[in-house]
Design an enzyme around this catalytic site. Sequence first.
Site, PDB file in Angstrom:
ATOM      1  N   ASP A 177      87.735 114.796  20.171  1.00  0.00           N
ATOM      2  CA  ASP A 177      87.448 115.794  21.207  1.00  0.00           C
ATOM      3  C   ASP A 177      86.905 117.031  20.520  1.00  0.00           C
ATOM      4  O   ASP A 177      86.666 117.031  19.296  1.00  0.00           O
ATOM      5  CB  ASP A 177      88.709 116.115  22.018  1.00  0.00           C
ATOM      6  CG  ASP A 177      88.402 116.387  23.482  1.00  0.00           C
ATOM      7  OD1 ASP A 177      87.656 117.349  23.748  1.00  0.00           O
ATOM      8  OD2 ASP A 177      88.888 115.644  24.351  1.00  0.00           O
ATOM      9  N   HIS A 248      82.510 116.854  24.896  1.00  0.00           N
ATOM     10  CA  HIS A 248      83.713 116.979  24.052  1.00  0.00           C
ATOM     11  C   HIS A 248      83.377 116.649  22.600  1.00  0.00           C
ATOM     12  O   HIS A 248      84.076 115.875  21.938  1.00  0.00           O
ATOM     13  CB  HIS A 248      84.831 116.072  24.574  1.00  0.00           C
ATOM     14  CG  HIS A 248      85.435 116.534  25.863  1.00  0.00           C
ATOM     15  ND1 HIS A 248      86.241 117.645  25.954  1.00  0.00           N
ATOM     16  CD2 HIS A 248      85.338 116.051  27.129  1.00  0.00           C
ATOM     17  CE1 HIS A 248      86.630 117.824  27.213  1.00  0.00           C
ATOM     18  NE2 HIS A 248      86.088 116.876  27.956  1.00  0.00           N
ATOM     19  N   GLU A 314      83.647 115.422  31.794  1.00  0.00           N
ATOM     20  CA  GLU A 314      83.511 116.864  31.593  1.00  0.00           C
ATOM     21  C   GLU A 314      82.390 117.204  30.612  1.00  0.00           C
ATOM     22  O   GLU A 314      82.601 117.882  29.605  1.00  0.00           O
ATOM     23  CB  GLU A 314      84.842 117.453  31.109  1.00  0.00           C
ATOM     24  CG  GLU A 314      85.962 117.305  32.126  1.00  0.00           C
ATOM     25  CD  GLU A 314      87.283 117.853  31.635  1.00  0.00           C
ATOM     26  OE1 GLU A 314      88.106 118.246  32.488  1.00  0.00           O
ATOM     27  OE2 GLU A 314      87.507 117.869  30.413  1.00  0.00           O
TER      28      GLU A 314
END
Length: 546
Positions: A177, A248, A314
Amino acid sequence: MSTLLPRPTTQITSPGEFELTADAAISSHPDLAQPALRLQERLRAATGFVLPLNVSDTASRDAVSIRLDVDRSLADEAFDLETAPASVRLAASTERGGHWAVQALLQLFPAAVYRRSPFATARWTAPATRVQDAPKFPWRGAMLDVVRHFAPTRDVLRFIDLLAMHRLNTLHLHLTDDQGWRVEITRYPRLTEVGGWRPETQLGAEHGSDTDGRPHGGFYTQDDIREIVAYATARGITVVPEIELPGHAQAAVAAYPELGVGDADSAPTTPWTRWGINPVIFNVEESTIRFLSDVLDEIVDLFPSEYICIGGDECPKIQWVEDERTQDRMRELGLHDEEELQSWFVSRIGQHLASRGRKLLGWDEILEGGLADGATVLSWRGNVGAVTAARSGHDVVACPEDTVYLDYRESDLDSEPIPTGTVTTVEKAYSFDPVPAELDAAEARHVLGGQANLWTEHIDSMRGLDYRAFPRLSAVAEALWTTGDRDYAEFAPRLTEHLARLDAAGVEYRRADGPLPWQERPGVSGRTRSAEEAAAHLARITANIG
């Protein structure tokens, strides 16, 4: 009578009991040798009995025996368990079914069977009973984020034991991440040399919070990963790795700036020290696709899982929107917008995984711009992703954030360690149903099952993980295992009995009346209490400790 958790399909108790003594023996069909070994290990640790194990096609003739037999008529993961005064017989058609039979048998003994050293229990008895059981869903799991706060190998192994105790069969390991890269890739050592360590960490959940000024990091060597995978496999659990892309990505871009969008000289030089959604994403050059394919080749070699998770969630696309080279690339590929570009990116990775005989798994954002062929969706933003994917013929693993995100707070008390997210009680977790009501029977077959997710922005130790995970994960385990109607009023007393097992296993779970003082949010004394309430609370704490 000991009650089982998860609740079995059928359990019929008879008069009498089986008593385990030092004179007993364990025997096993060769196909169930691993479950038999796990049983031998657990009984020896807790009782001190050195029970011989005979692995043979022929049934044992010992006077007091525990026998694991293969029964090919049973479904995958199903088992049949029968305890009688002189013997115990466990039957399964697969090794995994044998593991679950062993876990059910252990729950029939006193809770001290989960301790790690011989315990002063007068008698090790199990009621005479017949249990016939099988799981409702084939995917029953938990996701553990080891990026935001690193969990050493020993802690991952402990968590695997707790999953096995609850007959959960999948550990989804979130390995990369923005805040770190946690798995050694021999071809690209800077991923862990640079990406494995961040200079500091955000404190609290609020935007703009202070940082702690302390470096944090760590990673698993490939031998560590092999140990984790082997340990899980020997307990009936599959480890599914996650390598995040195309968003990420800051830890990877800090290590190899050429992977980022725009000028490499302006790329970040360390993993991110904040929580939230980061704009740093991978570029869409062929060289980056090759880099990530190389990474995934090593991941595939380490993890035998049928599924490899690539994240896909995301992913803010502002860097792609503002970058001239990315816009040129979109025109070269004939793509209309950045959503289609992400779909193209994910599809390219999916094609590579398919060439290695694996299936792509991603969060439900991979639906945007078109779903890659053969992709399986982790539906976390409610049930919308599950419905959309299942109706388009794609498999689904349900993990809606409003029900099974176990890092979310458990009450409105100010004393909760980090009061973030929606309130998710044990009862709410128990209500989890992976199959959306909108799906018809044919569509529902695409729902493989579900998992609970444990993101660790605010979980920096195994003690914190215990508090967030349990006993809510116990409730999720039953929701994913048990067939038929479920009633929380029926579940609650069985959970109360189960807490004694968690105590014996050393799990620092959340008590029903709130966090204990050492579990409370730093700087918060907890609820405002009268003198009488404070005295009563102290008495409860003392009772729990005793």
